[in-house]
Design a protein around this motif. Structure first.
Motif, mmCIF file in Angstrom:
data_model
loop_
_atom_site.group_PDB
_atom_site.id
_atom_site.type_symbol
_atom_site.label_atom_id
_atom_site.label_comp_id
_atom_site.label_asym_id
_atom_site.label_seq_id
_atom_site.Cartn_x
_atom_site.Cartn_y
_atom_site.Cartn_z
ATOM 1 N N LEU A 70 0.827 -1.203 0.000
ATOM 2 C CA LEU A 70 0.000 0.000 0.000
ATOM 3 C C LEU A 70 0.866 1.259 0.000
ATOM 4 O O LEU A 70 1.840 1.347 0.760
ATOM 5 C CB LEU A 70 -0.894 0.020 1.251
ATOM 6 C CG LEU A 70 -1.759 -1.226 1.484
ATOM 7 C CD1 LEU A 70 -2.447 -1.153 2.849
ATOM 8 C CD2 LEU A 70 -2.799 -1.381 0.380
ATOM 9 N N GLU A 71 0.495 2.203 -0.852
ATOM 10 C CA GLU A 71 1.173 3.500 -0.820
ATOM 11 C C GLU A 71 0.355 4.423 0.071
ATOM 12 O O GLU A 71 -0.846 4.610 -0.142
ATOM 13 C CB GLU A 71 1.280 4.079 -2.229
ATOM 14 C CG GLU A 71 2.130 5.343 -2.245
ATOM 15 C CD GLU A 71 2.225 5.954 -3.630
ATOM 16 O OE1 GLU A 71 2.024 5.248 -4.643
ATOM 17 O OE2 GLU A 71 2.480 7.170 -3.697
ATOM 18 N N VAL A 72 1.007 4.960 1.104
ATOM 19 C CA VAL A 72 0.274 5.788 2.057
ATOM 20 C C VAL A 72 0.883 7.185 2.146
ATOM 21 O O VAL A 72 2.062 7.392 1.833
ATOM 22 C CB VAL A 72 0.279 5.160 3.482
ATOM 23 C CG1 VAL A 72 -0.458 3.829 3.485
ATOM 24 C CG2 VAL A 72 1.699 4.990 4.009
ATOM 25 N N GLU A 73 0.052 8.134 2.578
ATOM 26 C CA GLU A 73 0.554 9.482 2.785
ATOM 27 C C GLU A 73 0.154 9.922 4.191
ATOM 28 O O GLU A 73 -1.026 9.851 4.561
ATOM 29 C CB GLU A 73 -0.054 10.413 1.741
ATOM 30 C CG GLU A 73 0.658 11.745 1.728
ATOM 31 C CD GLU A 73 0.215 12.606 0.557
ATOM 32 O OE1 GLU A 73 -0.184 12.071 -0.492
ATOM 33 O OE2 GLU A 73 0.252 13.829 0.724
ATOM 34 N N ASP A 74 1.146 10.354 4.957
ATOM 35 C CA ASP A 74 0.904 10.772 6.349
ATOM 36 C C ASP A 74 0.019 9.781 7.091
ATOM 37 O O ASP A 74 -0.976 10.161 7.720
ATOM 38 C CB ASP A 74 0.277 12.172 6.384
ATOM 39 C CG ASP A 74 1.289 13.245 6.007
ATOM 40 O OD1 ASP A 74 2.489 13.023 6.261
ATOM 41 O OD2 ASP A 74 0.882 14.266 5.444
ATOM 42 N N PHE A 75 0.367 8.518 6.995
ATOM 43 C CA PHE A 75 -0.400 7.485 7.683
ATOM 44 C C PHE A 75 -0.186 7.662 9.188
ATOM 45 O O PHE A 75 0.905 7.496 9.707
ATOM 46 C CB PHE A 75 0.051 6.096 7.211
ATOM 47 C CG PHE A 75 -0.854 4.995 7.661
ATOM 48 C CD1 PHE A 75 -2.036 4.739 6.982
ATOM 49 C CD2 PHE A 75 -0.543 4.232 8.780
ATOM 50 C CE1 PHE A 75 -2.893 3.737 7.399
ATOM 51 C CE2 PHE A 75 -1.389 3.229 9.200
ATOM 52 C CZ PHE A 75 -2.573 2.978 8.513
ATOM 53 N N GLY A 76 -1.263 8.010 9.882
ATOM 54 C CA GLY A 76 -1.161 8.266 11.308
ATOM 55 C C GLY A 76 -2.343 9.067 11.793
ATOM 56 O O GLY A 76 -3.329 9.183 11.049
ATOM 57 N N PRO A 77 -2.273 9.636 13.001
ATOM 58 C CA PRO A 77 -1.107 9.592 13.891
ATOM 59 C C PRO A 77 -0.913 8.209 14.507
ATOM 60 O O PRO A 77 -1.859 7.627 15.018
ATOM 61 C CB PRO A 77 -1.478 10.613 14.971
ATOM 62 C CG PRO A 77 -2.974 10.685 14.957
ATOM 63 C CD PRO A 77 -3.396 10.378 13.563
ATOM 64 N N LEU A 78 0.338 7.718 14.392
ATOM 65 C CA LEU A 78 0.689 6.450 15.022
ATOM 66 C C LEU A 78 1.319 6.778 16.373
ATOM 67 O O LEU A 78 2.111 7.710 16.474
ATOM 68 C CB LEU A 78 1.704 5.704 14.157
ATOM 69 C CG LEU A 78 1.280 5.423 12.709
ATOM 70 C CD1 LEU A 78 2.483 5.018 11.874
ATOM 71 C CD2 LEU A 78 0.220 4.333 12.683
ATOM 72 N N LEU A 79 0.947 6.019 17.358
ATOM 73 C CA LEU A 79 1.499 6.236 18.696
ATOM 74 C C LEU A 79 2.618 5.218 18.907
ATOM 75 O O LEU A 79 2.388 4.010 18.793
ATOM 76 C CB LEU A 79 0.396 6.022 19.735
ATOM 77 C CG LEU A 79 0.818 5.991 21.201
ATOM 78 C CD1 LEU A 79 1.233 7.378 21.682
ATOM 79 C CD2 LEU A 79 -0.326 5.452 22.064
ATOM 80 N N VAL A 80 3.835 5.698 19.185
ATOM 81 C CA VAL A 80 4.926 4.758 19.475
ATOM 82 C C VAL A 80 4.608 4.114 20.827
ATOM 83 O O VAL A 80 4.568 4.781 21.852
ATOM 84 C CB VAL A 80 6.298 5.457 19.513
ATOM 85 C CG1 VAL A 80 7.411 4.452 19.836
ATOM 86 C CG2 VAL A 80 6.575 6.148 18.192
ATOM 87 N N ALA A 81 4.313 2.814 20.801
ATOM 88 C CA ALA A 81 3.870 2.137 22.020
ATOM 89 C C ALA A 81 4.934 1.205 22.587
ATOM 90 O O ALA A 81 4.927 0.882 23.767
ATOM 91 C CB ALA A 81 2.584 1.360 21.753
ATOM 92 N N MET A 82 5.846 0.727 21.718
ATOM 93 C CA MET A 82 6.997 -0.073 22.165
ATOM 94 C C MET A 82 8.198 0.439 21.380
ATOM 95 O O MET A 82 8.204 0.370 20.155
ATOM 96 C CB MET A 82 6.759 -1.570 21.864
ATOM 97 C CG MET A 82 5.576 -2.159 22.629
ATOM 98 S SD MET A 82 5.006 -3.748 21.950
ATOM 99 C CE MET A 82 6.273 -4.858 22.547
ATOM 100 N N ASP A 83 9.191 1.006 22.091
ATOM 101 C CA ASP A 83 10.310 1.581 21.346
ATOM 102 C C ASP A 83 11.541 0.682 21.385
ATOM 103 O O ASP A 83 11.527 -0.383 22.004
ATOM 104 C CB ASP A 83 10.603 3.019 21.822
ATOM 105 C CG ASP A 83 11.064 3.074 23.280
ATOM 106 O OD1 ASP A 83 11.645 2.086 23.768
ATOM 107 O OD2 ASP A 83 10.826 4.129 23.919
ATOM 108 N N ALA A 84 12.602 1.128 20.714
ATOM 109 C CA ALA A 84 13.805 0.303 20.584
ATOM 110 C C ALA A 84 14.687 0.385 21.826
ATOM 111 O O ALA A 84 15.764 -0.208 21.884
ATOM 112 C CB ALA A 84 14.578 0.724 19.327
ATOM 113 N N GLN A 85 14.246 1.161 22.842
ATOM 114 C CA GLN A 85 15.017 1.252 24.100
ATOM 115 C C GLN A 85 14.380 0.402 25.190
ATOM 116 O O GLN A 85 14.825 0.424 26.334
ATOM 117 C CB GLN A 85 15.082 2.691 24.612
ATOM 118 C CG GLN A 85 15.104 3.770 23.564
ATOM 119 C CD GLN A 85 16.330 3.660 22.700
ATOM 120 O OE1 GLN A 85 17.408 3.409 23.210
ATOM 121 N NE2 GLN A 85 16.169 3.814 21.401
ATOM 122 N N GLY A 86 13.297 -0.277 24.856
ATOM 123 C CA GLY A 86 12.632 -1.106 25.866
ATOM 124 C C GLY A 86 11.407 -0.439 26.482
ATOM 125 O O GLY A 86 10.741 -1.022 27.335
#
Lengths: 198, 292
Positions: free
Chosen positions: A159-175
């Protein structure tokens, strides 16, 4: 709680900057994958074969879209996230086999997935479950679909998307893990509630 | 002539049920919309409010675009109430309506064989749509359709409680089930509970609770009181919208019961997501019909 606009393919350093609570809008290409597509991606990796899509810096969206065909073209009608828990078992391995940088879903994922995200430099983003028409409005077009033999919901949609969001970062790469925090609080309240039951 | 007459009735019912499914897929019942607004206004968690705002915006977007509000248009169940039912004719009409609605609304083809996982492509299959026949002493016929997604159904469970645990055991089990389910059934949910009976009946009770409108309490005072207390308990867990924390974990708790065996206390917890999609068609004896 910062706001980011990212373009695919995602770069590891951009993804590692994200923290839980941040909101993100993604533009570019995203790939749908659910239970059966995960299985097939892993099978291909184990056989040393290439999948029909490039997953370098990829965004995987846990979705089984509602689509229709108009004038020979696929059109996304409704496309909110599916429950990510079902992909818990296959996701650590998926992240090992493919350089996926972002997973979008709802409901959160397991501790093993959280570990894998940290190790591989990827994040899990939440999109409100059921907000499917809003999500579909951000899909510009269906680039292609692979593995239709799995059925429409389970196929691999590009799928080609534009400004897909708002996405909430719920699990990040720092734990960082918003679900884990909320779950811990809920379990504490549960203990109190149970102790007070008559 | 008689055969033609039945066929005409089947066609008319089929047509009306296509419209019924369309309404259920696109527009939430007013009791659900009101409950979601109330949840949004009372939510204190910032992230929780964002979830509820998106939910409300999506409801409006779906209605104005005439598109199914959730991509998971679910498994389809019908609850048919009438004094006497021509089962074969009604089932034929309902099945045909599902096939047509799948193409016209459209609905996502979500029905697969349990083992081969092959998709039937039209939302019908062996024993699907699920039809619950209810013989009741009423003059009209009512068909209620429910579109139920998998997220909420997957979080549902049956518990065989030791009868000695009684009401306290019921409260503990329901609250634990809600915390365990977390964000998976798309909270704020509607928690539908079946109590008593044999296990099939226990779940049937939960499904009957499912079609009761929000805000309408059980007619028996004791059960109504338990519904209120369970709602208070569930919303004290802090699971919150989408499991991300907050005070709105459930919009409603509803209970239906059957008497049961002295040695058992079965309890079914059947979650429904916030997208509580249902609609009812009423056909009067004079043939006129309305959808609500």
């Amino acid at each position: 709680m910062a706001e980011y606009r990212l373009k695919t393919p995602l770069k590891e350093e951009d993804v590692r900057k994200l923290r839980v609570g941040d909101s993100v809008y993604v533009s570019g290409i995203i790939y749908s994958a659910r239970d059966l597509a995960h299985r097939r991606l892993l099978k291909l990796a184990e056989a040393g074969e290439k999948p029909p899509v490039r997953l370098e810096g990829a965004v995987i969206y846990h979705v089984g879209p509602l689509v229709r065909r108009r004038k020979g073209r696929w059109e996304v009608v409704s496309a909110g996230p599916t429950t990510s828990f079902r992909m818990n078992k296959d996701t650590p391995r998926l992240l090992e086999c493919y350089p996926v940088r972002m997973i979008i879903g709802k409901g959160g994922m397991s501790g093993e997935v959280a570990e894998a995200l940290k190790k591989r430099g990827a994040v899990y983003c939440h999109y409100p479950g059921g907000a499917a028409v809003l999500a579909a409005e951000r899909v510009k077009r269906v680039v292609k679909v692979e593995w239709l033999d799995l059925g429409i919901p389970e196929a691999l949609w590009v799928l080609e998307v534009e400004d897909f969001g708002p996405l909430l970062v719920a699990m990040d790469a720092q734990g960082g893990n918003l679900y884990e925090e909320a779950g811990r609080k809920a379990r504490r309240s549960l203990e109190k509630l149970l102790a007070g039951l008559t | 002539m008689a055969v033609e007459c039945v066929e005409l009735k089947v066609r008319r019912l089929e047509e009306a049920v296509v419209q019924l499914i369309r309404k259920a897929a696109i527009e939430l019942p007013s009791d659900v919309k009101e409950a979601l607004w109330k949840a949004y206004k009372s939510e204190t968690s910032k992230i929780g409010r964002i979830q509820l705002k998106a939910i409300l915006e999506n409801i409006t977007a779906a209605e104005s675009a005439g598109k199914p509000l959730c991509q998971d248009t679910g498994l389809i169940s019908f609850y048919v109430r009438s004094r006497s039912i021509d089962h074969m004719a009604v089932e034929k009409a309902l099945r045909r309506a599902v096939v047509r609605a799948s193409r016209l609304v459209p609905l996502r083809p979500s029905v697969v064989h349990p083992l081969t996982r092959l998709n039937t492509g039209n939302n019908t299959g062996n024993r699907i749509p699920n039809i619950l026949w209810m013989l009741e002493d009423i003059d009209h016929m009512e068909v209620t359709v429910v579109l139920k997604g998998a997220g909420s159904e997957n979080s549902s469970d049956l518990y065989m409680l030791p009868p000695g645990e009684g009401v306290k055991g019921v409260k503990r089990t329901v609250v634990e089930a809600v915390v365990k389910a977390g964000g998976q059934p798309c909270p704020p949910t509607i928690v539908n509970i079946g109590l008593g009976g044999t296990v099939d009946l226990t779940f049937k009770m939960a499904k009957l609770a499912l079609i009761r409108p929000l805000g309408k309490r059980h007619p028996e005072g004791g059960i109504a009181e338990l519904e209120r207390e369970l709602l208070r308990l569930v919303n004290s867990t802090g699971v919150g919208p989408m499991g991300l924390g907050g005070r709105n974990t459930a919009l409603e708790v509803k209970i239906e019961y059957a008497h049961g065996h002295t040695a058992s206390l079965p309890l079914a917890v059947n979650f429904q997501c916030w997208a509580d999609r249902r609609a009812t068609l009423r056909i009067h004896p004079d043939g006129s019909a309305e959808i609500f």
